[in-house]
Design a protein around this motif. Structure first.
Motif, PDB file in Angstrom:
ATOM      1  N   ALA A  21       0.837  -1.209   0.000  1.00  8.43           N
ATOM      2  CA  ALA A  21       0.000   0.000   0.000  1.00  8.43           C
ATOM      3  C   ALA A  21       0.869   1.255   0.000  1.00  8.43           C
ATOM      4  O   ALA A  21       0.466   2.306  -0.489  1.00  8.43           O
ATOM      5  N   CYS A  22       2.074   1.149   0.570  1.00  9.71           N
ATOM      6  CA  CYS A  22       3.025   2.263   0.545  1.00  9.71           C
ATOM      7  C   CYS A  22       4.363   1.767   0.013  1.00  9.71           C
ATOM      8  O   CYS A  22       4.620   0.569  -0.075  1.00  9.71           O
ATOM      9  N   ASP A  23       5.245   2.752  -0.351  1.00 10.85           N
ATOM     10  CA  ASP A  23       6.526   2.386  -0.955  1.00 10.85           C
ATOM     11  C   ASP A  23       7.698   2.454   0.005  1.00 10.85           C
ATOM     12  O   ASP A  23       8.763   1.889  -0.270  1.00 10.85           O
ATOM     13  N   ALA A  24       7.556   3.207   1.102  1.00  9.22           N
ATOM     14  CA  ALA A  24       8.654   3.355   2.038  1.00  9.22           C
ATOM     15  C   ALA A  24       8.136   3.798   3.391  1.00  9.22           C
ATOM     16  O   ALA A  24       7.042   4.357   3.484  1.00  9.22           O
ATOM     17  N   VAL A  25       8.933   3.537   4.422  1.00 12.53           N
ATOM     18  CA  VAL A  25       8.574   3.925   5.792  1.00 12.53           C
ATOM     19  C   VAL A  25       9.527   4.999   6.288  1.00 12.53           C
ATOM     20  O   VAL A  25      10.727   4.930   6.029  1.00 12.53           O
ATOM     21  N   VAL A  26       8.999   5.985   7.020  1.00 15.37           N
ATOM     22  CA  VAL A  26       9.847   6.924   7.760  1.00 15.37           C
ATOM     23  C   VAL A  26       9.522   6.757   9.243  1.00 15.37           C
ATOM     24  O   VAL A  26       8.377   6.896   9.649  1.00 15.37           O
ATOM     25  N   ALA A  27      10.579   6.409  10.036  1.00 16.40           N
ATOM     26  CA  ALA A  27      10.379   6.084  11.446  1.00 16.40           C
ATOM     27  C   ALA A  27      11.219   6.957  12.365  1.00 16.40           C
ATOM     28  O   ALA A  27      12.395   6.688  12.562  1.00 16.40           O
ATOM     29  N   PRO A  28      10.620   8.012  12.924  1.00 19.17           N
ATOM     30  CA  PRO A  28      11.353   8.793  13.925  1.00 19.17           C
ATOM     31  C   PRO A  28      11.225   8.083  15.277  1.00 19.17           C
ATOM     32  O   PRO A  28      10.279   7.345  15.497  1.00 19.17           O
ATOM     33  N   GLY A  29      12.202   8.293  16.153  1.00 21.33           N
ATOM     34  CA  GLY A  29      12.075   7.745  17.498  1.00 21.33           C
ATOM     35  C   GLY A  29      13.098   6.693  17.841  1.00 21.33           C
ATOM     36  O   GLY A  29      14.228   6.753  17.365  1.00 21.33           O
ATOM     37  N   SER A  30      12.706   5.702  18.638  1.00 24.90           N
ATOM     38  CA  SER A  30      13.615   4.664  19.116  1.00 24.90           C
ATOM     39  C   SER A  30      14.201   3.841  17.973  1.00 24.90           C
ATOM     40  O   SER A  30      13.474   3.204  17.200  1.00 24.90           O
ATOM     41  N   THR A  31      15.524   3.863  17.847  1.00 23.88           N
ATOM     42  CA  THR A  31      16.194   3.108  16.797  1.00 23.88           C
ATOM     43  C   THR A  31      15.945   1.616  16.968  1.00 23.88           C
ATOM     44  O   THR A  31      15.673   0.896  16.003  1.00 23.88           O
ATOM     45  N   GLY A  32      16.015   1.158  18.206  1.00 23.20           N
ATOM     46  CA  GLY A  32      15.810  -0.261  18.480  1.00 23.20           C
ATOM     47  C   GLY A  32      14.437  -0.726  18.032  1.00 23.20           C
ATOM     48  O   GLY A  32      14.295  -1.775  17.398  1.00 23.20           O
ATOM     49  N   ALA A  33      13.419   0.078  18.342  1.00 23.14           N
ATOM     50  CA  ALA A  33      12.056  -0.286  17.964  1.00 23.14           C
ATOM     51  C   ALA A  33      11.906  -0.287  16.444  1.00 23.14           C
ATOM     52  O   ALA A  33      11.281  -1.176  15.864  1.00 23.14           O
ATOM     53  N   ALA A  34      12.515   0.705  15.796  1.00 31.46           N
ATOM     54  CA  ALA A  34      12.425   0.797  14.338  1.00 31.46           C
ATOM     55  C   ALA A  34      13.069  -0.419  13.678  1.00 31.46           C
ATOM     56  O   ALA A  34      12.505  -1.027  12.756  1.00 31.46           O
TER      57      ALA A  34
END
Lengths: 341, 341
Positions: free
Chosen positions: B94-107
């Motif tokens: 449904a999407c082409d890419a993710v942008v994840a701000p925040g905890s690196t470990g969680a990402a």
């Protein structure tokens, strides 16, 4: 105090080394023995009107270790190399400390072979003072051992703590373990295995884990890490500092007339800054853990760096840092630590 | 291109994240799906007059991963966490890419569980762009793996090379192995074992060993190292940059009236510099090796950093960096490398 200086070591030997020695005996109450090619050393002394200075003497050495040579092989082969002879002077009790500009590898080998290690210490390591917000952070090991084990970091924590106390004058130095997170469970195998060992030490004040940003922040007085990481950080830091100062100048230059006027006023301030960031200003890096006071200087050291290194070498010997380390290592029973894990 | 953004991630969520998304769709021809608490996101959109922007949509997620939570446990437990839902949108196409701000470990955990790894890749790693004299040096792994093996550095070399080529536009990117000396025989066990493997690669241009100072110098386009060293360097570099800029200001302030006048003119230049040194300006750090385009942003990211990250996420997907990595990994037969040594 009598300091043996390898007058043939580094990129600007013997000129800058001898000049540094001349300035050192002028400023501090100590004697310097210049080790190397007598004729070349005399020539420099004459040129600076110091041939009759009673605080300076020469011990001849016929050989020199070149930067390109394999350190361990060269040290074993060249028995009359200036660095070997200088180290022997301390071993024999004729001098109190060595100052070694030039190849770090050659200096470490000369110290290990010539002075041996303090009983209980398995891996001597290089302690480098790094400028921080609060003054100075001592980083060790900054390059003597590429593959450190937990035992070696324990040794480093104890040795760095004594260096901070007796040379930098920190009353109760705190020691941090360099890691990638604050929690005890964080990090690679080495850091995870080292943390509980540092926690158990009685003779140091262990802060816990610190991260890369804590070095310039000055969160702790001493940061321990393996020699690979320490060396990479040290060189990265030197490069970054020079890069940023360059950027400041370029940014000012390209920002128009008013900024340029400002720059004229700001440049002297930048020079002061550069000095504060210049790692060599602090007088070289001690090789801790060998059985004698030994200071390693950058190969690019000029007179001022040599002068500072001679001062610190004198302080190392005067304060008997080696003796203090020996006592803590015994008290902590470091010898019993398993060096395989 | 349609980018899924975890609108609840980071210290300034959802405000700054949503604002970054609004600015991104204004500047670039892409769509953003904001994932998180619908009401909170709507409130911000309304406030900035963007509720009817056709390039912005919302997908509701009822849970959030907090910075304090254990990343792996939190991701497994909170099936409706915004970062999990955003990742699933890419997995589902449904999407082409993710942008994840925040905890690196969680990402990293969300990406690994949600997208899986590219076939042949054992350890995805984080590639961080670092400012250098020549522009940008890509450092990887900068923190995904604390205990890297030679195989993982090989993977990093290939992945970093594609990132430099397709995202930074470097025609034939050179790759250096971070070490404590130039010679192939130098370094710790990891570096010594990795060097011959990198030499054999056909799809990258291996430069050889580089040292810490080569990162700001820009000697190579891509520097590979293990995640522990990379993370320490990254944080040390950020800290050093801020420390030095502070020092420049303080040095100017304390150097008298003329310098102070100069400072007034110089401060705008310093602001430009700070921007250039601000690692987040480059649009986050891609997590390379997972089977999808995934950008991790600093927890402290504000709107501008988010906007840049969205742009880079779009480029990653557009350029099919994942596809290029997959092809090279197959061609180099990386799967056959022994990951135990």
């Amino acid at each position: 105090m009598k300091i043996a200086v390898d007058a043939m070591g580094g990129d600007y030997a013997p000129e800058e080394v001898v000049l540094g020695a001349i300035e050192a005996v002028k400023s501090y109450s100590l004697d310097v023995v210049l080790v190397g090619d007598t004729n070349k050393i005399k020539e420099v002394l004459n040129r600076y009107g110091a041939k009759d200075n009673s605080h300076l003497s020469i011990v001849h050495a016929s050989q020199v270790i070149d930067m390109g040579e394999h350190p361990a092989q060269a040290i074993r082969k060249k028995k009359d190399a200036s660095i070997v002879v200088a180290t022997q002077l301390v071993k024999d009790g004729a001098c109190d400390a060595v100052v070694a500009p030039g190849s770090t590898g050659a200096a470490v080998t000369a110290a290990l072979l010539g002075l041996g290690r303090i009983k209980g210490i398995e891996r001597p390591c290089i302690a480098t003072p790094i400028p921080s917000k609060k003054g100075i952070t001592v980083l060790l090991d900054s390059g003597a051992n590429a593959n450190s084990k937990p035992k070696h970091l324990v040794e480093g924590a104890i040795m760095g703590s004594h260096y901070a106390k007796y040379i930098l004058g920190v009353d109760k130095p705190t020691v941090g373990l360099l890691n990638i997170g604050e929690e005890a469970s964080k990090g690679n195998e080495l850091a995870q295995a080292t943390y509980p060992l540092l926690e158990k030490l009685k003779t140091i004040s262990f802060y816990g884990n610190v991260e890369g940003r804590d070095i310039p922040k000055g969160t702790v007085d001493v940061v321990v890490c393996d020699g690979f990481v320490g060396n990479v950080i040290l060189k990265f830091g030197e490069g970054m500092a020079m890069f940023i100062i360059r950027l400041v100048k370029d940014t000012i230059k390209s920002s128009g007339f008013i900024a340029k006027l400002g720059a004229l006023a700001v440049y002297p301030a930048l020079r002061t800054l550069k000095k504060r960031l210049d790692f060599t200003e602090y007088g070289g890096a001690p090789l801790l853990g060998v059985d004698g006071s030994f200071i390693i200087c950058h190969g690019s050291s000029k007179a001022k760096a040599i002068k500072n290194a001679i001062r610190v070498a004198g302080e190392l010997a005067q304060q008997d840092v080696v003796g203090h380390i020996r006592k803590s290592i015994e008290e902590e029973e470091v010898e019993q630590y398993d060096s395989e894990n």
